[in-house]
Scaffold this motif. Structure first.
Motif, PDB file in Angstrom:
ATOM      1  N   ALA A   1       9.274  -0.005 -15.338  1.00 59.30           N
ATOM      2  CA  ALA A   1       7.941   0.406 -15.771  1.00 59.30           C
ATOM      3  C   ALA A   1       6.866  -0.245 -14.903  1.00 59.30           C
ATOM      4  CB  ALA A   1       7.727   0.050 -17.238  1.00 59.30           C
ATOM      5  N   ARG A   2       7.090  -1.505 -14.516  1.00 59.67           N
ATOM      6  CA  ARG A   2       6.121  -2.205 -13.668  1.00 59.67           C
ATOM      7  C   ARG A   2       6.014  -1.536 -12.291  1.00 59.67           C
ATOM      8  NH1 ARG A   2       8.023  -7.031 -14.024  1.00 59.67           N
ATOM      9  NH2 ARG A   2       6.492  -7.876 -15.478  1.00 59.67           N
ATOM     10  N   ARG A   3       7.142  -1.191 -11.717  1.00 56.32           N
ATOM     11  CA  ARG A   3       7.126  -0.546 -10.399  1.00 56.32           C
ATOM     12  C   ARG A   3       6.400   0.796 -10.462  1.00 56.32           C
ATOM     13  NH1 ARG A   3      12.672  -2.061 -10.122  1.00 56.32           N
ATOM     14  NH2 ARG A   3      13.232   0.131 -10.377  1.00 56.32           N
ATOM     15  N   LEU A   4       6.612   1.518 -11.527  1.00 56.50           N
ATOM     16  CA  LEU A   4       5.961   2.817 -11.688  1.00 56.50           C
ATOM     17  C   LEU A   4       4.450   2.628 -11.839  1.00 56.50           C
ATOM     18  CD1 LEU A   4       6.783   5.798 -11.837  1.00 56.50           C
ATOM     19  CD2 LEU A   4       7.023   5.535 -14.316  1.00 56.50           C
ATOM     20  N   LEU A   5       4.048   1.628 -12.607  1.00 57.81           N
ATOM     21  CA  LEU A   5       2.626   1.353 -12.776  1.00 57.81           C
ATOM     22  C   LEU A   5       1.990   0.952 -11.452  1.00 57.81           C
ATOM     23  CD1 LEU A   5       0.386   1.152 -14.946  1.00 57.81           C
ATOM     24  CD2 LEU A   5       1.009  -1.252 -15.241  1.00 57.81           C
TER      25      LEU A   5
END
Length: 268
Positions: free
Chosen positions: A204-208
């Motif tokens: 989720a962090r990478r996508l954000l």
């Protein structure tokens, strides 16, 4: 606008340009009320689906040029016409909410992302439309941010969703980490729970981060609001990473101190 649900992001706030607050309020009221039909109370499945079908019928009326006499669809119809807002994103949202009523498990991450494409991404695309931005790269940034925020919300709400009979963690990844649904039901964080959660958090962090450049591309207040929203997602992810078991004991949320810190960082 008055917001009677906790949100991870500002809704039609003073950060938005004044000209956008009314259409954003109308969009939020539509999305929030439709989501409540799918989620809240103890209505049977057939009744929930009928309620969502009535929302679809109201969109059809707006498409025909009619104005429903309704506190949700009257203002929405006016803003759709004033800003030439496309109806497809609203239909995508209804599709996702209807899916929520009947689909309780997701086999893999691909299925989850298909849900995000309809449950979250339309909101960002509607915002960009209101801002007059149709750049394909900016739309891709927006999709990444919205999907990430949806995934973050799933992680926040693991225990809440379990009470509703739903699991938004990919079934194949649960199996790979030997995490059973009995473990979720018991709030048991032993075994590979932390490993599994850290994988979800990092993705989720990478996508954000992939969508974060949009916060600098968009100028003025809308860019500031987006940067605050991104900081909000990052803050929840930090809380989840620090204690992946908190979803069962102390659901991570944004407090007043967080909002002040997020705004200060977004201003730089």
């Amino acid at each position: 606008m008055p917001v009677d649900h906790y949100e991870n992001f500002p809704v039609a706030s003073w950060l938005l340009p004044r000209r956008l607050r009314r259409p954003v309020e109308a969009i939020y009221r539509f999305a929030r009320s439709a989501d409540d039909i799918a989620d809240e109370g103890d209505a049977p499945t057939a009744e929930r689906l009928a309620g969502l079908a009535a929302y679809e019928a109201a969109l059809d009326r707006i498409e025909r040029g009619e104005t429903p006499d309704d506190p949700v669809f009257g203002p929405l119809a006016a803003e759709i016409r004033a800003h030439a807002i496309p109806l497809a994103p609203f239909r995508d949202l209804l599709s996702a909410f209807a899916q929520d009523v009947e689909k309780k498990r997701y086999a893999d991450f691909g299925e989850l992302m298909d849900y995000c494409r309809r449950s979250a991404n339309p909101v960002g695309r509607l915002m960009l439309h209101l801002y007059g931005d149709h750049d394909p790269r900016h739309l891709a940034y927006s999709d990444a941010i919205c999907s990430s925020l949806q995934l973050i919300n799933f992680l926040q709400d693991i225990a809440v969703d379990w009470q509703k009979g739903r699991v938004y963690l990919p079934q194949d990844e649960l199996a790979a980490h030997h995490v059973s649904e009995a473990q979720i039901a018991a709030g048991d964080t032993r075994g590979l729970w932390h490993v599994m959660m850290h994988k979800q958090i990092e993705r989720a962090r990478r996508l954000l981060q992939a969508g974060a450049p949009l916060g600098r591309v968009l100028k003025g207040r809308i860019g500031l609001e987006l940067r605050v929203t991104i900081r909000g997602g990052e803050t929840i992810l930090r809380k989840l990473h620090a204690d992946p078991g908190c979803v069962f004991s102390d659901r991570p949320v944004l407090n007043k101190k967080d909002w002040i810190f997020m705004l200060a960082r977004a201003l730089h």
